[in-house]
Enzyme design. Structure first.
Site, PDB file in Angstrom:
ATOM      1  N   ASP A  10      32.067 -16.747  40.153  1.00  0.00           N
ATOM      2  CA  ASP A  10      32.892 -17.922  39.871  1.00  0.00           C
ATOM      3  C   ASP A  10      33.100 -18.790  41.109  1.00  0.00           C
ATOM      4  O   ASP A  10      33.625 -19.895  41.005  1.00  0.00           O
ATOM      5  CB  ASP A  10      34.249 -17.479  39.303  1.00  0.00           C
ATOM      6  CG  ASP A  10      35.033 -16.628  40.300  1.00  0.00           C
ATOM      7  OD1 ASP A  10      36.209 -16.925  40.543  1.00  0.00           O
ATOM      8  OD2 ASP A  10      34.456 -15.660  40.824  1.00  0.00           O
ATOM      9  N   MET A  55      35.118  -9.627  39.968  1.00  0.00           N
ATOM     10  CA  MET A  55      36.401 -10.315  39.873  1.00  0.00           C
ATOM     11  C   MET A  55      36.195 -11.785  39.506  1.00  0.00           C
ATOM     12  O   MET A  55      35.935 -12.640  40.350  1.00  0.00           O
ATOM     13  CB  MET A  55      37.147 -10.202  41.204  1.00  0.00           C
ATOM     14  CG  MET A  55      37.339  -8.772  41.683  1.00  0.00           C
ATOM     15  SD  MET A  55      38.241  -7.751  40.491  1.00  0.00           S
ATOM     16  CE  MET A  55      39.860  -8.503  40.592  1.00  0.00           C
ATOM     17  N   ASP A 329     -14.282  11.371  -5.333  1.00  0.00           N
ATOM     18  CA  ASP A 329     -13.511  10.486  -6.206  1.00  0.00           C
ATOM     19  C   ASP A 329     -12.910  11.312  -7.346  1.00  0.00           C
ATOM     20  O   ASP A 329     -13.647  12.034  -8.055  1.00  0.00           O
ATOM     21  CB  ASP A 329     -14.420   9.393  -6.775  1.00  0.00           C
ATOM     22  CG  ASP A 329     -13.650   8.340  -7.558  1.00  0.00           C
ATOM     23  OD1 ASP A 329     -13.242   7.337  -6.939  1.00  0.00           O
ATOM     24  OD2 ASP A 329     -13.440   8.536  -8.763  1.00  0.00           O
ATOM     25  N   ILE A 330     -11.584  11.231  -7.506  1.00  0.00           N
ATOM     26  CA  ILE A 330     -10.917  11.983  -8.581  1.00  0.00           C
ATOM     27  C   ILE A 330     -11.345  11.410  -9.927  1.00  0.00           C
ATOM     28  O   ILE A 330     -11.235  10.196 -10.170  1.00  0.00           O
ATOM     29  CB  ILE A 330      -9.385  11.909  -8.433  1.00  0.00           C
ATOM     30  CG1 ILE A 330      -8.968  12.528  -7.095  1.00  0.00           C
ATOM     31  CG2 ILE A 330      -8.692  12.627  -9.594  1.00  0.00           C
ATOM     32  CD1 ILE A 330      -7.491  12.403  -6.803  1.00  0.00           C
ATOM     33  N   ASN A 337      -2.618   7.771 -14.257  1.00  0.00           N
ATOM     34  CA  ASN A 337      -1.639   6.710 -14.005  1.00  0.00           C
ATOM     35  C   ASN A 337      -1.132   6.099 -15.300  1.00  0.00           C
ATOM     36  O   ASN A 337       0.071   5.873 -15.476  1.00  0.00           O
ATOM     37  CB  ASN A 337      -2.266   5.611 -13.135  1.00  0.00           C
ATOM     38  CG  ASN A 337      -2.127   5.893 -11.647  1.00  0.00           C
ATOM     39  OD1 ASN A 337      -1.249   6.644 -11.227  1.00  0.00           O
ATOM     40  ND2 ASN A 337      -2.995   5.297 -10.858  1.00  0.00           N
ATOM     41  N   ASP A 346       0.718   9.489  -7.841  1.00  0.00           N
ATOM     42  CA  ASP A 346       0.951   9.750  -6.421  1.00  0.00           C
ATOM     43  C   ASP A 346       1.058  11.236  -6.145  1.00  0.00           C
ATOM     44  O   ASP A 346       0.576  11.738  -5.116  1.00  0.00           O
ATOM     45  CB  ASP A 346       2.234   9.045  -5.964  1.00  0.00           C
ATOM     46  CG  ASP A 346       2.071   7.533  -5.860  1.00  0.00           C
ATOM     47  OD1 ASP A 346       0.928   7.050  -5.933  1.00  0.00           O
ATOM     48  OD2 ASP A 346       3.091   6.838  -5.705  1.00  0.00           O
ATOM     49  N   GLU A 372      -8.168   6.432  -5.180  1.00  0.00           N
ATOM     50  CA  GLU A 372      -8.348   7.858  -5.467  1.00  0.00           C
ATOM     51  C   GLU A 372      -9.592   8.415  -4.792  1.00  0.00           C
ATOM     52  O   GLU A 372     -10.070   9.497  -5.141  1.00  0.00           O
ATOM     53  CB  GLU A 372      -8.425   8.080  -6.981  1.00  0.00           C
ATOM     54  CG  GLU A 372      -9.637   7.493  -7.680  1.00  0.00           C
ATOM     55  CD  GLU A 372      -9.430   6.053  -8.149  1.00  0.00           C
ATOM     56  OE1 GLU A 372     -10.146   5.637  -9.079  1.00  0.00           O
ATOM     57  OE2 GLU A 372      -8.551   5.356  -7.593  1.00  0.00           O
TER      58      GLU A 372
END
Length: 456
Positions: A10, A55, A329-330, A337, A346, A372
């Site tokens: 200051d 201060m 591949d599933i 789904n 999922d 998948e």
């Protein structure tokens, strides 16, 4: 080593004098005449270090420091309190407010510049981590959450001192703050620091030779210890030694006679900064993991597979090792789904991934290729071996129904396998196309089977 420094006082004369001293050392200086103005400057422009008078009317330096350290945006900015107050309790209040250092007026050039160079070095290291981890902060949590997770971790401190009584006093002074281990042999200390990964290192400079300074240099040169905070104990009249320690890489120092509360507060400061940087590194690592892992299954993703496939192709081209790739591949996944919902889908993907990882060899890389589809990269495998692994996967999936949504679902998988022998120069995209063609041949042939691609 330049930096952007904010001088807060200051009294205009004090601001001008300090700004002139810093400017002569090529620092970029901004000034503020009050605590409120200082906070405004921090919000408006990048600042590396704050030199803050205590201060002041309105907000005093202690309160300004607390507000800076409470702000996620500015908490990493080092704050040095500069004041005529010279009592131990004053230093303690400042350190507890979050100050990185506390210098008493009049401040000599040697300790001031040594502190600034040390803090600049630390700030730049933190800034680099923050820049790299900026995305991580948005993806895996903010800084406040990160710091809360680290706050309660137990601390471990190693102390090097050649005076047995000093070691006992430090242990008593820091009881309750940290687990303390004291060493008098520098080589044993170095070895323990490298192996035990402590949070903070304390090095006593009291010695007849420059051994402690050499020790600090070795700590900073060691791969395992170069980032560890180092707190130095120095003689009251040894500003040159303390400054030299800071130049060599020490983070802070405590001058004798040592006040227990100040030692503990400075230890906490170093611990807080270390954990902050550790949190940044952890967030960065989390971001890297997010970039290369599939969040649903926990497997690596297509991006990671591409990088590993490129390496495997290079090793094969160099004649070092062949490899094989299986795409899986599933079968009829859309029916799952549509019939049971995406949550059930999922769950099937997650269970499929778990079975897949327990069926392949330890050296094989399992990835979720997309949707998948999954992929298995098999280093060192020929077409026959890869076909046998793919067949084992097919049997594992078919043998046991999937328990999903309270029902047992029969799930099967089709696979396509391709291989490249050592000395084969084949682009990874070509390899993927061959494995993909073998997969679709298996699907056209009735699914739940393994197709193999012709040799490249």
């Amino acid at each position: 080593m330049s930096a952007r420094i904010l001088v807060v006082d200051d009294i205009e004369v004090n601001r001008r004098l300090l700004a002139a001293r810093l400017g002569a050392e090529y620092y970029e200086v901004s000034c503020a005449e009050s605590g409120e103005a200082a906070l405004a400057v921090l919000d408006a422009k990048p600042i590396d270090i704050v030199l803050l008078d205590v201060m002041m009317p309105g907000l005093d330096g202690f309160e300004v420091c607390r507000r800076i350290k409470a702000s996620p945006r500015h908490a990493h900015v080092p704050v040095v309190l500069i004041t005529a107050l010279d009592q131990p309790e004053d230093r303690l209040i400042g350190l507890e407010a979050g100050a990185d250092d506390f210098l008493t007026k009049p401040v000599a050039d040697l300790p001031l510049m040594a502190r600034l160079r040390s803090l600049t070095r630390l700030k730049r290291a933190t800034d680099e981590l923050r820049t790299r981890a900026e995305t991580a902060m948005q993806l895996v949590g903010g800084e406040a959450d990160m710091l809360r997770q680290l706050t309660d971790a137990p601390a471990h401190t190693l102390v090097f001192t050649m005076a047995a009584e000093e070691g006992r006093q430090i242990t008593r002074r820091l009881r309750g703050e940290s687990q303390i281990n004291v060493f008098a042999d520098p080589e044993v200390f170095l070895d323990s620091a490298a192996k035990s990964a402590p949070d903070v290192l304390i090095v006593d400079l009291a010695a007849e030779d420059d051994g402690p300074l050499r020790l600090i240099s070795k700590l900073r040169a060691g791969e395992a210890t170069r980032l560890m905070p180092i707190l130095v104990l120095s003689a009251a009249d040894d500003e040159a030694g303390a400054a030299r320690a800071l130049e060599l890489g020490a983070n802070d120092y405590v001058a004798r006679p040592i006040d227990r509360n100040e030692l503990a507060a400075r230890l906490r400061t170093q611990l807080r900064r270390k954990r902050y940087d550790e949190g940044l590194r952890r967030s960065l690592q989390d971001t890297i993991e997010l970039a290369v892992r599939d969040p649903l299954t926990g497997l690596h993703n297509r991006r990671f597979l591409d990088s590993r496939l490129f390496r495997a192709q290079q090793r094969a081209a160099d004649g070092l090792e062949g490899f094989a790739l299986a795409l899986l591949d599933i079968d009829h996944f859309k029916r799952i789904n549509d019939g049971f919902g995406h949550d059930a889908g999922d769950a099937v993907l997650t269970e499929f991934a778990a079975r897949l990882t327990t069926t392949v060899r330890g050296s094989d890389l399992v990835c979720r290729f997309g949707g998948e589809e999954f992929a298995v990269l098999m280093p060192g495998a020929d077409l026959q071996t890869a076909g046998q692994i793919a067949e084992r996967i097919r049997q594992t999936i078919e043998a046991l129904p999937f328990a999903i949504a309270g029902e047992l679902l029969a799930v099967t998988v089709s696979a396509g396998v391709a291989a490249a022998g050592a000395g084969t120069e084949e682009h990874r995209e070509t390899m993927l196309k061959r494995a993909d063609a073998a997969l679709y041949a298996a699907k056209r042939a009735g699914r739940n089977r393994v197709g193999t691609a012709e040799a490249a």
